[in-house]
Write a protein that holds these residues in place. Structure first.
Motif, short mmCIF file in Angstrom:
data_model
loop_
_atom_site.label_atom_id
_atom_site.label_comp_id
_atom_site.label_asym_id
_atom_site.label_seq_id
_atom_site.Cartn_x
_atom_site.Cartn_y
_atom_site.Cartn_z
N SER A 135 0.84 -1.19 0.00
CA SER A 135 0.00 0.00 0.00
C SER A 135 0.89 1.25 0.00
O SER A 135 1.93 1.26 -0.64
CB SER A 135 -0.94 -0.04 1.21
OG SER A 135 -1.84 1.05 1.18
N SER A 136 0.50 2.29 0.71
CA SER A 136 1.25 3.55 0.68
C SER A 136 0.84 4.44 1.84
O SER A 136 -0.29 4.34 2.34
CB SER A 136 0.97 4.28 -0.64
OG SER A 136 1.47 5.60 -0.62
N GLN A 137 1.74 5.33 2.24
CA GLN A 137 1.37 6.35 3.22
C GLN A 137 0.26 7.24 2.66
O GLN A 137 -0.48 7.88 3.41
CB GLN A 137 2.57 7.21 3.60
CG GLN A 137 3.04 8.16 2.51
CD GLN A 137 4.18 9.06 2.92
OE1 GLN A 137 4.88 8.78 3.88
NE2 GLN A 137 4.39 10.14 2.19
N SER A 139 -2.42 6.39 1.56
CA SER A 139 -3.74 5.91 1.97
C SER A 139 -4.18 6.53 3.29
O SER A 139 -5.36 6.51 3.63
CB SER A 139 -3.72 4.38 2.12
OG SER A 139 -3.02 4.00 3.29
N LYS A 140 -3.22 7.09 4.02
CA LYS A 140 -3.47 7.59 5.38
C LYS A 140 -3.44 9.10 5.49
O LYS A 140 -3.93 9.66 6.46
CB LYS A 140 -2.42 7.02 6.34
CG LYS A 140 -2.29 5.51 6.35
CD LYS A 140 -3.53 4.84 6.86
CE LYS A 140 -3.36 3.34 6.97
NZ LYS A 140 -4.62 2.67 7.33
N LYS A 153 -5.25 3.30 -2.75
CA LYS A 153 -4.48 2.66 -1.67
C LYS A 153 -5.31 2.58 -0.39
O LYS A 153 -5.15 1.63 0.39
CB LYS A 153 -3.18 3.42 -1.43
CG LYS A 153 -2.18 3.29 -2.59
CD LYS A 153 -1.80 1.83 -2.85
CE LYS A 153 -0.70 1.70 -3.88
NZ LYS A 153 -0.28 0.29 -4.10
N ASP A 157 -6.13 -0.89 1.60
CA ASP A 157 -6.06 -1.11 3.04
C ASP A 157 -7.34 -1.78 3.55
O ASP A 157 -7.29 -2.72 4.36
CB ASP A 157 -5.84 0.20 3.79
CG ASP A 157 -4.42 0.74 3.67
OD1 ASP A 157 -3.56 0.04 3.11
OD2 ASP A 157 -4.19 1.87 4.13
N ASN A 178 2.88 0.19 4.24
CA ASN A 178 2.52 1.52 3.73
C ASN A 178 3.76 2.41 3.70
O ASN A 178 3.98 3.22 4.60
CB ASN A 178 1.43 2.14 4.62
CG ASN A 178 0.16 1.32 4.65
OD1 ASN A 178 0.15 0.16 5.06
ND2 ASN A 178 -0.93 1.91 4.20
N GLU A 234 -1.64 -2.61 8.88
CA GLU A 234 -1.13 -1.72 7.82
C GLU A 234 0.11 -1.05 8.40
O GLU A 234 0.00 -0.14 9.21
CB GLU A 234 -2.20 -0.71 7.42
CG GLU A 234 -3.45 -1.38 6.84
CD GLU A 234 -4.74 -0.72 7.32
OE1 GLU A 234 -4.76 0.52 7.48
OE2 GLU A 234 -5.72 -1.44 7.55
N PRO A 236 3.22 1.23 8.55
CA PRO A 236 3.90 2.37 7.90
C PRO A 236 5.41 2.13 7.86
O PRO A 236 6.00 1.67 8.83
CB PRO A 236 3.58 3.57 8.82
CG PRO A 236 2.40 3.11 9.64
CD PRO A 236 2.56 1.63 9.82
#
Length: 244
Positions: A135-137, A139-140, A153, A157, A178, A234, A236
């Motif tokens: 995924s990826s940061q 997404s947050k 993304k 999640d 992420n 998830e 990071p």
């Protein structure tokens, strides 16, 4: 901490270059039998030229039926890394339905598609397998010009959590990582501008972007028995970006 995947068969998508290539190589070094899947044949061929025992398969993951047939034909796997992704960076007001569909077809639908095939065979074979989704940061946290990518993304999640819930009773663990910016060819699409990159780095407590190896090491751990009680997380890999 030595981790071995000797005798394990692992599918890695998006393995032709960047993070996926790094993951495939490290798992191979740890004894796994690797099938590297990517859309671009030439990238796979360069990988196989360096590591001849890695099997390679090219398919366009946006094609649901063809991808499903290809993955079905590959047989049983002990683990899966869903790494393949695309990034289309554009302002929110310019986002098009075509770019939305392209992104979600690869970043979300293809993960669902491939994971269904692989997980069903794990269940049939009573394999306590592992799946890691990249995924990826993004997404947050909101990032400028990343509306579609971030949305894809975030969906990934959510899909990861649903997979962990439903596959857990079969002994199959599913997690996501992420990462912050890792300067692969894909990342350069959004972060090649030095001023934009400097602004992002200023928000990362460690003051730098991540290295491919730092994502690879986390993925290897999550795939291994060393993380046997970790499911549905998830993780990071962002130098503290999301902590600020």
């Amino acid at each position: 901490m030595e981790i071995s995947f000797k005798g394990k068969r692992i599918l890695v998508t998006g393995a032709g270059q960047g993070v996926g290539r790094g993951i495939a190589i490290e798992l191979w070094r740890a004894g796994a039998n690797i099938v590297a899947l990517s859309k671009t044949r030439i990238h796979l061929e360069t990988l196989q030229s360096e590591y001849p025992s890695i099997d390679i398969v090219d398919v366009d993951l946006a094609d649901w039926e063809k991808t499903r047939a290809v993955v079905e034909s590959l047989g049983h796997f002990d683990a899966l890394v869903n790494n393949a992704a695309i990034a289309i960076c554009e302002p929110f007001l310019s986002c098009s339905p075509g770019d939305f569909d392209k992104t979600f077809d690869v970043n979300v639908k293809a993960v669902l598609n491939i994971s269904q095939v692989v997980a069903r065979k794990m269940v049939e074979n009573k394999t306590h397998g592992t799946i890691v989704n990249i995924s990826s940061q993004a997404s947050k946290a909101a990032l400028k010009d990343h509306a579609i990518y971030s949305s894809s993304k975030a969906a990934l999640d959510a899909l990861t959590r649903a997979m962990a819930l439903e596959l857990g009773p079969h002994g199959i663990r599913v997690n996501a990582v992420n990462p912050t910016v890792i300067m692969t060819a894909m990342a350069k699409v959004g972060w090649a501008d030095p001023n934009k990159a400097a602004e992002m780095k200023s928000k990362i407590p460690l003051g730098r972007f991540g290295e491919v190896s730092e994502v690879v090491n986390a993925v290897v751990f999550l795939l291994s028995d060393r993380s046997s009680m970790i499911n549905g997380v998830e993780l990071p890999i962002d130098g503290g970006f999301l902590a600020t």
